[in-house]
Design a protein around this motif. Structure first.
Motif, PDB file in Angstrom:
ATOM      1  N   GLN A  22       1.474  60.679 -67.193  1.00 32.58           N
ATOM      2  CA  GLN A  22       1.181  60.490 -66.379  1.00 32.58           C
ATOM      3  C   GLN A  22      -0.151  61.920 -66.018  1.00 32.58           C
ATOM      4  O   GLN A  22      -0.891  61.531 -64.955  1.00 32.58           O
ATOM      5  N   GLU A  34      -3.572  60.134 -67.028  1.00 29.04           N
ATOM      6  CA  GLU A  34      -3.832  58.888 -66.102  1.00 29.04           C
ATOM      7  C   GLU A  34      -3.890  59.621 -63.936  1.00 29.04           C
ATOM      8  O   GLU A  34      -4.872  58.684 -63.418  1.00 29.04           O
ATOM      9  N   THR A  35      -3.247  60.596 -63.912  1.00 27.99           N
ATOM     10  CA  THR A  35      -3.332  61.250 -62.701  1.00 27.99           C
ATOM     11  C   THR A  35      -5.090  62.425 -62.712  1.00 27.99           C
ATOM     12  O   THR A  35      -5.046  61.648 -61.269  1.00 27.99           O
ATOM     13  N   GLU A  66      -7.445  59.962 -61.125  1.00 22.38           N
ATOM     14  CA  GLU A  66      -7.545  59.423 -59.858  1.00 22.38           C
ATOM     15  C   GLU A  66      -8.254  59.592 -58.881  1.00 22.38           C
ATOM     16  O   GLU A  66      -8.544  60.743 -58.890  1.00 22.38           O
ATOM     17  N   ALA A  70      -1.588  57.246 -52.363  1.00 25.41           N
ATOM     18  CA  ALA A  70      -2.368  56.531 -53.254  1.00 25.41           C
ATOM     19  C   ALA A  70      -1.469  56.820 -54.295  1.00 25.41           C
ATOM     20  O   ALA A  70      -1.541  55.912 -55.273  1.00 25.41           O
ATOM     21  N   HIS A  71      -1.988  58.226 -55.440  1.00 29.60           N
ATOM     22  CA  HIS A  71      -1.170  58.737 -56.735  1.00 29.60           C
ATOM     23  C   HIS A  71       0.020  57.820 -56.593  1.00 29.60           C
ATOM     24  O   HIS A  71       0.636  57.188 -57.613  1.00 29.60           O
ATOM     25  N   THR A  75       0.245  54.846 -57.462  1.00 32.38           N
ATOM     26  CA  THR A  75      -0.007  54.111 -58.983  1.00 32.38           C
ATOM     27  C   THR A  75       0.464  53.565 -60.078  1.00 32.38           C
ATOM     28  O   THR A  75       2.095  53.279 -60.006  1.00 32.38           O
ATOM     29  N   PRO A  76       0.133  52.330 -61.076  1.00 32.68           N
ATOM     30  CA  PRO A  76       1.030  51.603 -61.692  1.00 32.68           C
ATOM     31  C   PRO A  76       1.225  52.618 -62.652  1.00 32.68           C
ATOM     32  O   PRO A  76       2.542  52.149 -63.353  1.00 32.68           O
ATOM     33  N   HIS A  77       0.215  54.140 -62.930  1.00 31.29           N
ATOM     34  CA  HIS A  77       1.441  54.837 -64.207  1.00 31.29           C
ATOM     35  C   HIS A  77       2.527  55.848 -63.494  1.00 31.29           C
ATOM     36  O   HIS A  77       3.366  55.741 -64.545  1.00 31.29           O
ATOM     37  N   ASN A 127       4.322  54.134 -61.500  1.00 33.45           N
ATOM     38  CA  ASN A 127       5.536  53.134 -61.695  1.00 33.45           C
ATOM     39  C   ASN A 127       6.101  53.580 -62.493  1.00 33.45           C
ATOM     40  O   ASN A 127       7.554  53.350 -63.147  1.00 33.45           O
TER      41      ASN A 127
END
Length: 97
Positions: free
Chosen positions: A25, A28-29, A32, A64-65, A68-70, A72
């Motif tokens: 997480q 990936e974050t 962003e 928007a964060h 995101t797919p990550h 979810n």
């Protein structure tokens, strides 16, 4: 700017899985748009607690964060990690007029 600070308390038997999920997480974050800072650290006094701190450029970037797919993927994993408590506080930083 928004600052978010808090903690995650988890089942110590699930430490490795919890750290792995949060590490994904975090990585990936940090990529962003609008994410200015994102860190998670182990509490040196409470081995079942991770401390969270992040900064976002705007509410829109934070919203928007959340979709995101990550994010979810992370939500789908949390239930199996033995998370006992997850508390975050959001602070709006006003740069003045």
């Amino acid at each position: 700017m928004l600052l978010i600070a808090g903690f995650v308390r988890f089942d110590p038997r699930q430490r490795d899985a919890t750290v792995a999920a949060i590490l994904e997480q975090v990585r990936e974050t940090r990529r962003e748009p609008g994410c200015l800072h994102y860190s998670v650290a182990e509490d040196v006094e409470q081995s079942d607690t991770l401390r969270v701190f992040c900064a976002w450029a705007s509410w829109e970037a934070l919203e928007a964060h959340f979709v995101t797919p990550h994010m979810n993927r992370f939500r789908s994993r949390v239930g199996g990690l033995g998370v006992r408590e997850f508390t975050l506080q959001t602070y709006l930083i006003d740069r003045g007029a």
